[in-house]
Design an enzyme around this catalytic site. Structure first.
Site, mmCIF file in Angstrom:
data_model
loop_
_atom_site.group_PDB
_atom_site.id
_atom_site.type_symbol
_atom_site.label_atom_id
_atom_site.label_comp_id
_atom_site.label_asym_id
_atom_site.label_seq_id
_atom_site.Cartn_x
_atom_site.Cartn_y
_atom_site.Cartn_z
ATOM 1 N N GLY A 45 30.490 42.967 33.583
ATOM 2 C CA GLY A 45 30.985 43.911 34.589
ATOM 3 C C GLY A 45 30.299 45.241 34.311
ATOM 4 O O GLY A 45 30.282 45.701 33.157
ATOM 5 N N ALA A 46 29.755 45.846 35.371
ATOM 6 C CA ALA A 46 28.866 47.002 35.184
ATOM 7 C C ALA A 46 29.478 48.140 34.340
ATOM 8 O O ALA A 46 28.880 48.553 33.338
ATOM 9 C CB ALA A 46 28.397 47.499 36.547
ATOM 10 N N ARG A 84 20.589 43.641 29.548
ATOM 11 C CA ARG A 84 20.740 43.149 30.924
ATOM 12 C C ARG A 84 20.075 44.171 31.862
ATOM 13 O O ARG A 84 20.292 45.369 31.713
ATOM 14 C CB ARG A 84 22.223 42.966 31.310
ATOM 15 C CG ARG A 84 22.913 41.874 30.476
ATOM 16 C CD ARG A 84 24.260 41.502 31.052
ATOM 17 N NE ARG A 84 24.130 40.670 32.247
ATOM 18 C CZ ARG A 84 25.155 40.345 33.036
ATOM 19 N NH1 ARG A 84 26.369 40.821 32.776
ATOM 20 N NH2 ARG A 84 24.974 39.580 34.085
ATOM 21 N N GLN A 188 33.350 33.755 37.229
ATOM 22 C CA GLN A 188 34.107 34.991 36.962
ATOM 23 C C GLN A 188 35.324 35.114 37.884
ATOM 24 O O GLN A 188 36.331 35.703 37.511
ATOM 25 C CB GLN A 188 33.204 36.224 37.138
ATOM 26 C CG GLN A 188 32.193 36.426 36.025
ATOM 27 C CD GLN A 188 30.880 35.774 36.350
ATOM 28 O OE1 GLN A 188 30.816 34.780 37.071
ATOM 29 N NE2 GLN A 188 29.790 36.319 35.834
ATOM 30 N N ASP A 229 26.747 46.363 41.166
ATOM 31 C CA ASP A 229 26.062 46.604 39.882
ATOM 32 C C ASP A 229 25.015 47.699 39.986
ATOM 33 O O ASP A 229 24.658 48.318 38.981
ATOM 34 C CB ASP A 229 25.417 45.315 39.388
ATOM 35 C CG ASP A 229 26.486 44.344 38.928
ATOM 36 O OD1 ASP A 229 27.044 43.618 39.772
ATOM 37 O OD2 ASP A 229 26.813 44.355 37.719
HETATM 38 O O1 MRU Z 1 27.359 39.074 35.537
HETATM 39 P P1 MRU Z 1 28.582 39.947 35.568
HETATM 40 O O2 MRU Z 1 29.848 39.183 35.339
HETATM 41 O O3 MRU Z 1 28.437 41.139 34.653
HETATM 42 O O4 MRU Z 1 28.632 40.497 37.048
HETATM 43 C C1 MRU Z 1 29.665 41.390 37.398
HETATM 44 C C2 MRU Z 1 29.650 41.787 38.823
HETATM 45 O O5 MRU Z 1 28.804 41.411 39.584
HETATM 46 C C3 MRU Z 1 30.710 42.779 39.253
HETATM 47 O O6 MRU Z 1 31.075 42.557 40.571
HETATM 48 C C4 MRU Z 1 30.147 44.208 39.117
HETATM 49 O O7 MRU Z 1 29.623 44.410 37.827
HETATM 50 C C5 MRU Z 1 31.164 45.248 39.401
HETATM 51 S S1 MRU Z 1 32.377 45.388 38.115
HETATM 52 C C6 MRU Z 1 33.394 46.695 38.529
#
Ligand code: MRU
Length: 342
Positions: A45-46, A84, A188, A229
């Site tokens: 999550g970002a 990442r 997720q 993201d």
């Molecule tokens: O690969 P992830 O689980 O890190 O991807 C997360 C997402 O795409 C979320 O929607 C995004 O980071 C927003 S979190 C507030």
């Protein structure tokens, strides 16, 4: 239970890969530990990634023994930045931390960096609460909301963006049902969003990704809200793979599609979403499910972790500064100007 916690010179992280089955807190004492947790999505999550990386830089400063402090920090900054590529919050937080360590010596840096990391974490919660209030105001009574991936407490400092709006909407009595896309390949939505919302007593129904079109056609979805993201200067928004597909379906069925993110998710250095680097992950994530192969082990696969939704498909972007609609480029710039003025 806190999913990110700094205590006694160690970073404790909830292992999100094991949810909802097991609740395991990992202890992280080296920068490599932290890089590994980000890379493998133990923390994801970002905003959550950015907070974790900020604490990673505290570990870097504390682990300095001899030599040139600035080169040591530069090297660890580089390692964390390489974990990442897509979520810009990671680079934003590392840049914030760099402002601190590049102006400090080895003796004073750890305490200053810890204060900064704590500030980044607390600031994210404040931003999420603010954007949630703006977003909840847009919800109709009895809203049936579709969301994709997990943009909740687990993905942030502890409140959430898309799920923050949903939580706030629930408190205001406006949410009838949340439909959570399971979000292949890493689930997720099924593992984290369904779990988080059930823990909070928010009504949630899990669907597989390929059901969204049917649900919209059946008139069961009033609006879509997802996180992001990285958002380009023109409003094009990268989010978990599948988000773009949901936006296309929403446009066809005339269902409003909203993106929500704090300003730390915007990248004004890139004019459009075509400049966003999309992370490619290991093919076994697609070939298998929960560790069990569901496809031939050597079948070629593609595994982009994110896609970009063009701004034309987005009804509005909700940030801590308010709601941007219409001319996104102008609206985004105006919000940055307002935020800079405080
Ligand atoms: O690969 P992830 O689980 O890190 O991807 C997360 C997402 O795409 C979320 O929607 C995004 O980071 C927003 S979190 C507030």
């Amino acid at each position: 239970m806190k999913h990110i916690e700094w205590k006694d010179h160690k970073l404790y992280l909830l292992d999100q890969r094991l949810l909802p089955g097991r609740t395991v807190i990992t202890e992280n004492v080296t920068v490599e530990d932290v890089c590994d947790k980000i890379r493998t999505l133990a923390v994801r999550g970002a905003p959550a990634i950015s907070i974790t990386a900020a604490y990673g830089m505290v570990i870097a400063a504390e682990s300095f023994r001899a030599g040139d402090f600035q080169s040591h920090m530069e090297e660890n900054h580089r390692r964390l930045a390489a974990t990442r590529p897509t979520a810009v919050n990671l680079f934003w937080a590392l840049a914030e931390m760099k402002k601190v360590w590049s102006a400090a010596d080895a003796a004073e840096a750890p305490a200053l960096l810890l204060a900064k990391a704590r500030e980044i974490e607390a600031d994210d919660v404040r931003r999420c609460r603010r954007l949630s209030a703006h977003g909840a105001a847009l919800l109709p009574a009895g809203a049936r909301i579709l969301t994709h991936c997990n943009a909740g407490a687990l993905a942030t400092g502890g409140y959430g963006t898309a799920l923050g709006i949903i939580r706030r909407g629930c408190e205001e009595g406006k949410v009838a049902m949340v439909y959570a896309d399971e979000t292949r390949p890493l689930l997720q939505g099924a593992r984290l969003t369904a779990y988080e919302l059930m823990e909070d007593g928010v009504p949630v129904t899990l669907i597989t990704d390929n059901m969204a079109a049917h649900m919209m056609k059946s008139g069961k979805i009033d609006l879509v809200i997802t996180g992001a993201d990285r958002i380009a200067a023109n409003g094009d928004a990268a989010n978990k793979i599948g988000t773009y597909g949901v936006a296309v379906l929403a446009a066809y069925h005339r269902v409003p599609f909203y993106i929500t993110a704090p300003l730390s998710t915007f990248d004004l250095t890139i004019p459009t979403g075509s400049d966003i680097i999309i992370e490619e992950r290991d093919g076994d994530e697609v070939r298998s499910l929960g560790g069990v192969f569901t496809a031939p082990k050597d079948v070629p696969v593609e595994n982009p972790a994110f896609d970009v939704t063009p701004h034309e498909l987005i009804k509005a972007i909700i940030t801590e500064e308010g709601v941007i609609e219409g001319d996104f480029e102008r609206g985004i710039r105006a919000q940055f100007e307002a935020a800079a003025k405080g």
